[in-house]
Design a protein around this motif. Structure first.
Motif, short mmCIF file in Angstrom:
data_model
loop_
_atom_site.label_atom_id
_atom_site.label_comp_id
_atom_site.label_asym_id
_atom_site.label_seq_id
_atom_site.Cartn_x
_atom_site.Cartn_y
_atom_site.Cartn_z
N ARG A 138 14.82 -35.43 -14.94
CA ARG A 138 15.58 -34.83 -13.84
C ARG A 138 15.12 -35.38 -12.50
O ARG A 138 15.93 -35.76 -11.66
CB ARG A 138 15.41 -33.30 -13.85
N MET A 139 13.81 -35.45 -12.32
CA MET A 139 13.28 -35.96 -11.05
C MET A 139 13.68 -37.41 -10.83
O MET A 139 14.01 -37.83 -9.72
CB MET A 139 11.76 -35.85 -11.04
N ARG A 140 13.65 -38.16 -11.90
CA ARG A 140 13.99 -39.57 -11.80
C ARG A 140 15.43 -39.75 -11.35
O ARG A 140 15.74 -40.54 -10.46
CB ARG A 140 13.78 -40.23 -13.16
N GLN A 141 16.30 -38.98 -11.95
CA GLN A 141 17.72 -38.99 -11.58
C GLN A 141 17.87 -38.71 -10.09
O GLN A 141 18.57 -39.43 -9.36
CB GLN A 141 18.43 -37.90 -12.40
N ARG A 142 17.20 -37.67 -9.64
CA ARG A 142 17.30 -37.27 -8.23
C ARG A 142 16.85 -38.38 -7.30
O ARG A 142 17.54 -38.73 -6.34
CB ARG A 142 16.43 -36.03 -7.97
N VAL A 143 15.67 -38.92 -7.56
CA VAL A 143 15.11 -39.91 -6.64
C VAL A 143 15.94 -41.19 -6.69
O VAL A 143 16.05 -41.90 -5.68
CB VAL A 143 13.62 -40.14 -6.91
N ALA A 144 16.55 -41.47 -7.82
CA ALA A 144 17.39 -42.67 -7.93
C ALA A 144 18.59 -42.53 -6.99
O ALA A 144 18.93 -43.45 -6.24
CB ALA A 144 17.85 -42.85 -9.36
N THR A 145 19.21 -41.36 -7.01
CA THR A 145 20.35 -41.11 -6.12
C THR A 145 19.92 -41.20 -4.67
O THR A 145 20.58 -41.83 -3.84
CB THR A 145 20.92 -39.70 -6.39
N ASP A 146 18.80 -40.56 -4.36
CA ASP A 146 18.30 -40.56 -2.98
C ASP A 146 17.97 -41.97 -2.50
O ASP A 146 18.23 -42.31 -1.35
CB ASP A 146 17.04 -39.68 -2.89
N ALA B 262 14.20 -48.51 5.41
CA ALA B 262 13.88 -49.59 4.47
C ALA B 262 12.59 -49.31 3.71
O ALA B 262 12.53 -49.44 2.49
CB ALA B 262 13.79 -50.92 5.21
N TYR B 263 11.54 -48.91 4.44
CA TYR B 263 10.27 -48.64 3.77
C TYR B 263 10.31 -47.36 2.94
O TYR B 263 9.90 -47.38 1.77
CB TYR B 263 9.12 -48.62 4.77
N PRO B 264 10.79 -46.25 3.49
CA PRO B 264 10.94 -45.07 2.63
C PRO B 264 11.73 -45.39 1.36
O PRO B 264 11.43 -44.87 0.29
CB PRO B 264 11.71 -44.08 3.51
N ARG B 265 12.69 -46.28 1.50
CA ARG B 265 13.51 -46.62 0.34
C ARG B 265 12.68 -47.29 -0.76
O ARG B 265 12.79 -46.92 -1.93
CB ARG B 265 14.64 -47.53 0.76
N ILE B 266 11.87 -48.28 -0.39
CA ILE B 266 11.10 -48.94 -1.46
C ILE B 266 10.07 -47.98 -2.05
O ILE B 266 9.72 -48.08 -3.22
CB ILE B 266 10.45 -50.27 -1.00
N ALA B 267 9.62 -47.01 -1.24
CA ALA B 267 8.72 -45.98 -1.79
C ALA B 267 9.46 -45.15 -2.83
O ALA B 267 8.90 -44.80 -3.88
CB ALA B 267 8.18 -45.10 -0.67
N MET B 268 10.73 -44.85 -2.55
CA MET B 268 11.52 -44.07 -3.52
C MET B 268 11.79 -44.87 -4.78
O MET B 268 11.78 -44.33 -5.88
CB MET B 268 12.85 -43.65 -2.89
N GLN B 269 12.01 -46.15 -4.61
CA GLN B 269 12.22 -47.00 -5.79
C GLN B 269 10.95 -47.02 -6.64
O GLN B 269 11.02 -47.01 -7.87
CB GLN B 269 12.61 -48.41 -5.36
N TRP B 270 9.81 -47.04 -5.95
CA TRP B 270 8.54 -46.95 -6.68
C TRP B 270 8.52 -45.66 -7.51
O TRP B 270 8.15 -45.67 -8.68
CB TRP B 270 7.38 -46.97 -5.69
N SER B 271 8.91 -44.53 -6.87
CA SER B 271 8.90 -43.25 -7.56
C SER B 271 9.79 -43.29 -8.80
O SER B 271 9.44 -42.77 -9.85
CB SER B 271 9.39 -42.14 -6.64
N THR C 163 26.26 -33.30 -5.64
CA THR C 163 26.55 -34.02 -6.88
C THR C 163 25.51 -33.68 -7.94
O THR C 163 25.81 -33.61 -9.12
CB THR C 163 26.55 -35.55 -6.65
N ASP C 164 24.28 -33.41 -7.48
CA ASP C 164 23.20 -33.06 -8.39
C ASP C 164 23.51 -31.78 -9.15
O ASP C 164 23.43 -31.73 -10.38
CB ASP C 164 21.91 -32.88 -7.58
N SER C 165 23.92 -30.75 -8.42
CA SER C 165 24.18 -29.46 -9.06
C SER C 165 25.46 -29.54 -9.90
O SER C 165 25.61 -28.84 -10.89
CB SER C 165 24.30 -28.35 -8.01
N ALA C 166 26.39 -30.42 -9.49
CA ALA C 166 27.61 -30.59 -10.26
C ALA C 166 27.29 -31.20 -11.63
O ALA C 166 27.92 -30.88 -12.64
CB ALA C 166 28.60 -31.49 -9.50
N GLY C 167 26.29 -32.07 -11.63
CA GLY C 167 25.91 -32.76 -12.86
C GLY C 167 25.32 -31.83 -13.91
O GLY C 167 25.38 -32.14 -15.10
N ARG C 168 24.76 -30.71 -13.46
CA ARG C 168 24.10 -29.83 -14.43
C ARG C 168 25.07 -28.89 -15.12
O ARG C 168 25.70 -28.08 -14.52
CB ARG C 168 23.00 -29.03 -13.71
#
Lengths: 205, 205
Positions: free
Chosen positions: A118-126, A137-146, B200-205
């Motif tokens: 679930r967390m992975r899904q969320r951070v991928a969208t974000d 740009a930097y927060p983004r690569i941090a999220m990709q790391w996550s 979209t997250d809550s819609a997915g669940r």
DNA sequence: TTGCCCATGTAATTTGTTACATGATTTA
DNA sequence: TAAATCATGTAACAAATTACATGGGCAA
């Protein structure tokens, strides 16, 4: 978070923290955010003003000062890089595995995997959303790391599920040879081991 | 740690924690170990006695009680499995990447990798040592998990080093189009994004 | 015989959470 | 129009660290 230059409130910061840095750094409680903001202001690292009207009952927004920007830059560049801190209670349960039925342990690991997914899904969208703003740009690569971190966590948990069977078998065999009793390690046996390990460790350097 | 049945002192526990649990769960300070042991005893979860002689100046050793064993078993089996907590200050620096020179950032990541490699080496040796005692079967698979965790951490950091270049390029381009100024995100832009994502997250669940 | 590590603790402080209070705005 | 959510905070408490004190054993 003020270092991005935006004028934000405590509420904003908490929400933003949940959304981004919460994935690789814990997100503080509201109350702590508010009190730390006050502290930053008292140190001259931020200024604040109260926004009135337009659907707000007086929301206090903060902005970083030049002194604050320098301080966080100094931290980021020069402070000692201390090791990441992890508190993984699922692994703690595995470590205490002899207290659980192996099946229950595997159940816990499955639940953990579900959460990670679930967390992975969320951070991928974000992370995709963050691509819209160059400033992120930097927060983004941090999220990709996550995102990749969660993927790794999943694989590690799957492997661990297999290992649980192995450990359970080892314990069961030892129990048989020990008249049905749980085998206790030799008293302080781990201390010799640790000493030996540390010796070879320091020799290696 | 008392749940393994051995009679140990606070010092032992701290050392053992550094050695095993410390890899996936933070290791408390000595002072906290000592005070928590007292608390356990006051709750009837452990008993203690003072060992005299044989080269010790009165060392207090603790042993788990049946009540304590049941309590930790209950925790392990039934308590809600809360998500792992991570405080990864290296990633925090990446997130604040616009404050550093990209080269400095990559340097920090390299240092981080070096540290991870050292830890991985250590835990690998320890895991092999743990194989000697059947009673350590579960701690052992937890250590093997740590070993793989460090391996993953290494790969993730290597990928991140590549990503830093990309982010630096994005920022540099945006700066050019912005008359040399660091681009500030649209005020509260992330809030819309978050709202949309959550929808979209809550819609997915 | 001096300095270092082992070992055990206490006291002060910092860090962070939970519980609670309050009122305004949005949405069902 | 009631319930949920936004928004801001305070007070009490819990968790955890740092600094400090103390003494014993061991190696140079």
């Amino acid at each position: 978070m003020l270092a991005f230059g935006e004028e934000v409130s405590g509420y904003d910061i908490k929400k933003w923290a949940d959304w981004s840095i919460g994935h690789f750094y814990w997100s503080p409680s509201f109350s702590q955010v508010y009190s730390e903001l006050k502290r930053l202001e008292s140190h001259g690292y931020a200024t604040s003003r109260v926004q009135h009207g337009s659907g707000h009952r007086g929301r206090r927004v903060y902005q970083i000062t030049e002194s604050g920007r320098r301080a966080v830059e100094r931290w980021s560049n020069q402070s000692p890089i201390d090791p990441p801190m992890l508190k993984h209670s699922v692994l703690l349960r595995v470590c205490l595995g002899h207290l659980n039925e192996p099946d229950r342990l595997k159940e816990i690991l499955q639940e953990h995997i579900a959460h990670v997914d679930r967390m992975r899904q969320r951070v991928a969208t974000d992370a995709r959303a963050a691509a819209a703003e160059p400033a992120w740009a930097y927060p983004r690569i941090a999220m990709q790391w996550s995102e990749r971190y969660y993927a790794a966590e999943r694989e590690l948990a799957l492997q661990l599920i297999k290992d649980v069977d192995e450990a359970a078998a080892v314990l069961a065999r030892a129990r048989q040879e020990n008249n049905g009793e749980f085998p206790t390690p030799q008293p302080n046996r781990w201390r010799e081991v640790e000493r030996k390990v540390r010796a070879t460790d320091s020799a290696g350097r």
